[in-house]
Design a protein around this motif. Structure first.
Motif, PDB file in Angstrom:
ATOM      1  N   GLN A  75       0.871  -1.172   0.000  1.00 16.01           N
ATOM      2  CA  GLN A  75       0.000   0.000   0.000  1.00 16.01           C
ATOM      3  C   GLN A  75       0.911   1.226   0.000  1.00 16.01           C
ATOM      4  O   GLN A  75       2.040   1.175   0.508  1.00 16.01           O
ATOM      5  CB  GLN A  75      -0.905   0.037   1.235  1.00 16.01           C
ATOM      6  N   ARG A 115      -7.856  -0.730   7.570  1.00 17.91           N
ATOM      7  CA  ARG A 115      -7.901  -0.107   6.250  1.00 17.91           C
ATOM      8  C   ARG A 115      -6.518  -0.098   5.603  1.00 17.91           C
ATOM      9  O   ARG A 115      -5.495   0.043   6.273  1.00 17.91           O
ATOM     10  CB  ARG A 115      -8.432   1.321   6.356  1.00 17.91           C
ATOM     11  N   ALA A 116      -6.529  -0.270   4.289  1.00 20.41           N
ATOM     12  CA  ALA A 116      -5.320  -0.125   3.477  1.00 20.41           C
ATOM     13  C   ALA A 116      -4.159  -0.961   3.999  1.00 20.41           C
ATOM     14  O   ALA A 116      -3.038  -0.481   4.138  1.00 20.41           O
ATOM     15  CB  ALA A 116      -4.920   1.350   3.381  1.00 20.41           C
ATOM     16  N   TYR A 160     -11.776  -1.667   4.957  1.00 20.29           N
ATOM     17  CA  TYR A 160     -11.799  -0.873   3.735  1.00 20.29           C
ATOM     18  C   TYR A 160     -10.429  -0.872   3.056  1.00 20.29           C
ATOM     19  O   TYR A 160      -9.386  -0.868   3.726  1.00 20.29           O
ATOM     20  CB  TYR A 160     -12.169   0.585   4.038  1.00 20.29           C
ATOM     21  N   ASP A 161     -10.447  -0.827   1.733  1.00 22.67           N
ATOM     22  CA  ASP A 161      -9.249  -0.534   0.931  1.00 22.67           C
ATOM     23  C   ASP A 161      -8.090  -1.488   1.192  1.00 22.67           C
ATOM     24  O   ASP A 161      -6.922  -1.127   0.974  1.00 22.67           O
ATOM     25  CB  ASP A 161      -8.773   0.911   1.180  1.00 22.67           C
TER      26      ASP A 161
END
Length: 302
Positions: A132, A231-232, A254-255
């Motif tokens: 990421q 997330r991420a 998320y993500d």
């Protein structure tokens, strides 16, 4: 020796709760890992520790680790396993984040970015399998490209892509990657649970880890994740494997790179009141055997 260790762990787990458990305080601005962690404010040798890892070394079964949300990221990865780091049915070991962020990102070494073409630059991180890319603490949008030669056309400014051996980033015209506050996934896993039971982890944001935000590896029983935002992270927000049993409440995923949550082996994961991002790049869940139930509905492999 292994048999003796297992017997000792079961003995700890079955001991009656003789006290109410201790509160252990963490503050990454005002704390010091040389302090006891037993006071919220500094008083002699007592006061908050600076890292959650230090608090977990101090903690015993049934304690409560209380993390201050100072606005400063906690850049560390946590491991919860063994005889001491577990709880009781009526008094779990609890780790409360109060909304603090556990962050696994690192900065690229000086000179890591090289020019490819146009406004596109490339960098090869040490961990590449899952990645990421962040700017000023927020994840940047990823675009899938077939090769580096497609990046200049496929990417908009501050979008990134990943090939087999490098991260590609398109910058704003006339700027260099070093002029942004860029970080990429560096630490492997945010919170690892292994061979433990009766643990509650609550009120954390977990982001930027190369593998998983939270990983319940195996032999994790009667553990609860509550109000966690993963997330991420490079592979998944949450991975549950082995013969683990995990309940997740009021949390969001998320993500994350490959799947928001994943279940494998003989694990059982129950999600109640959770949100799973569903986009074209990452599945909301990946069920490789095991058992996944979302809001009362038992799901099949997909």
């Amino acid at each position: 020796m292994k048999r003796l260790l297992r017997v000792a762990c079961w003995a700890v787990a079955l001991l009656p709760a003789l006290s109410s458990g201790r509160d252990i305080y963490v503050n990454n601005l005002a704390g010091d890992d040389r302090l006891s962690g037993l006071n919220q404010e500094l008083s002699g040798d007592h006061g908050p520790v600076a890292s959650i890892c230090r608090a977990l070394k101090i903690a015993a079964a049934g304690d409560h680790v209380i993390v201050a949300n100072t606005g400063e990221l906690y850049r560390e990865q946590l491991s919860v396993f063994g005889c001491n780091l577990r709880g009781y049915e009526d008094r779990p070991l609890t780790i409360s984040g109060n909304g603090a962020t556990l962050d696994g990102t690192v900065m690229a070494a000086d000179g890591s970015w090289r020019h490819v073409d146009g406004d596109v630059f490339a960098m090869s991180p040490r961990r590449l399998t899952f990645q990421q890319l962040f700017k000023a603490g927020s994840p940047l949008a990823r675009v899938r490209v077939a090769s580096a030669t497609d990046a200049d056309q496929a990417l908009q400014p501050l979008q990134w892509a990943m090939t087999q051996n490098e991260i590609l980033l398109r910058v704003d015209r006339g700027r260099l990657p070093e002029q942004y506050e860029l970080r990429h996934a560096g630490m492997q896993t945010g919170i690892t649970l292994y061979n433990t039971r009766h643990v509650v982890v609550e009120d954390f944001v977990v982001q930027g880890f190369q593998q998983d935000g939270v990983n319940a590896h195996t032999l994790v029983n009667d553990c609860v994740l509550r109000r966690i935002e993963c997330r991420a992270n490079g592979r998944s927000g949450l991975s549950v494997g082995g013969a683990s049993r995990v309940l997740v409440e009021e949390s969001g995923f998320y993500d994350n790179g490959r799947a928001q949550v994943r279940v494998e082996g003989h694990a059982k994961l129950t999600l109640d009141g959770c949100e799973l991002d569903d986009d074209q790049d990452a599945a909301p869940y990946l069920l490789q055997r095991g058992d996944l139930t979302i809001d009362g509905e038992r799901l099949q492999s997909r």
